[in-house]
Design an enzyme around this catalytic site. Structure first.
Site, mmCIF file in Angstrom:
data_model
loop_
_atom_site.group_PDB
_atom_site.id
_atom_site.type_symbol
_atom_site.label_atom_id
_atom_site.label_comp_id
_atom_site.label_asym_id
_atom_site.label_seq_id
_atom_site.Cartn_x
_atom_site.Cartn_y
_atom_site.Cartn_z
ATOM 1 N N HIS A 218 1.962 4.253 -3.052
ATOM 2 C CA HIS A 218 1.913 5.715 -2.907
ATOM 3 C C HIS A 218 3.259 6.334 -3.317
ATOM 4 C CE1 HIS A 218 -1.969 5.993 -1.107
ATOM 5 N NE2 HIS A 218 -1.648 5.452 0.055
ATOM 6 N N HIS B 281 0.831 -1.207 0.000
ATOM 7 C CA HIS B 281 0.000 0.000 0.000
ATOM 8 C C HIS B 281 0.870 1.263 0.000
ATOM 9 C CE1 HIS B 281 -3.686 2.312 1.121
ATOM 10 N NE2 HIS B 281 -2.788 3.121 1.640
ATOM 11 N N GLU B 282 1.812 1.319 0.931
ATOM 12 C CA GLU B 282 2.648 2.513 1.050
ATOM 13 C C GLU B 282 3.649 2.626 -0.092
ATOM 14 O OE1 GLU B 282 1.957 4.828 3.113
ATOM 15 O OE2 GLU B 282 0.422 3.651 4.155
#
Length: 207
Positions: free
Chosen positions: A27, A23-24
């Site tokens: 980003h 997820h990170e």
């Protein structure tokens, strides 16, 4: 919550780390691809879970299904279109989780491993990715959904909505405390899960 005391917790921790890490990383990767060097300077262009881990946030997510990772620092001033860039970067994390959820559900349906532990791990990984994707799309600051909404709203309304950022974490805590978060999340999770099931069946030609 007796499963937190049993062997299953040994599967939950790596599953959580994988879901949060992708997820990170998503980003960071999208922000960097849009011209922002900040994620690279901060060491976030990495699939090493330690680069993204917030120990307290991980513990909260593991215990209460409400937590956080270390936020990826970005600088929208590097984007050609800052507003559009923020939307794309914010979408990247939930989309990464949806992709992982889709891959894991396909693996489960293929029944590749024929192993109880591995199948259980894949199932837990599926659940965490599905939950993280849906949870982060809720339009309450500081979740990704709030940034996406701010990027899509006209400037005037976007500014007014941004004033909620101070209160966002308190709103989330209250939703968790009064048990309202599950009321919001569960129907959305069921809906997205149904969509992933349909897509995976189509991929596997299971009509």
């Amino acid at each position: 919550m007796p499963y937190f005391l049993g062997p299953e917790m040994l599967l939950r921790i790596p599953a959580l780390l994988l879901a949060i890490t992708f997820h990170e990383y998503a980003h960071a990767r999208v922000s960097y691809s849009l011209g922002d060097p900040t994620p690279k300077w901060r060491g976030r262009l990495s699939l090493n879970p330690l680069a993204h881990l917030d120990p307290i946030g991980l513990l909260m997510l593991w215990l209460f299904k409400f937590g956080w990772a270390k936020p990826v620092e970005i600088n929208p001033n590097y984007y050609k279109e800052p507003k559009k860039g923020i939307v794309l970067v914010s979408l990247a994390g939930p989309i990464a989780n949806l992709i992982l959820a889709f891959l894991t559900i396909v693996i489960l349906k293929l029944d590749i491993f024929h192993n109880g532990i591995l199948d259980n791990f894949i199932y837990i990984l599926f659940l965490y990715n599905l939950t993280l994707a849906v949870f982060n799309m809720i339009p309450i600051p500081p979740l990704d959904g709030s940034k996406i909404l701010m990027g899509l709203l006209p400037a005037r309304y976007s500014y007014e909505f941004s004033q909620l950022e101070t209160y966002g974490p308190f709103i989330l805590v209250l939703l968790v405390y009064f048990g309202l978060l599950n009321v919001i999340l569960n129907p959305l999770i069921v809906f997205v899960n149904s969509g992933l099931n349909i897509l995976s069946d189509l991929l596997l030609l299971r009509f």
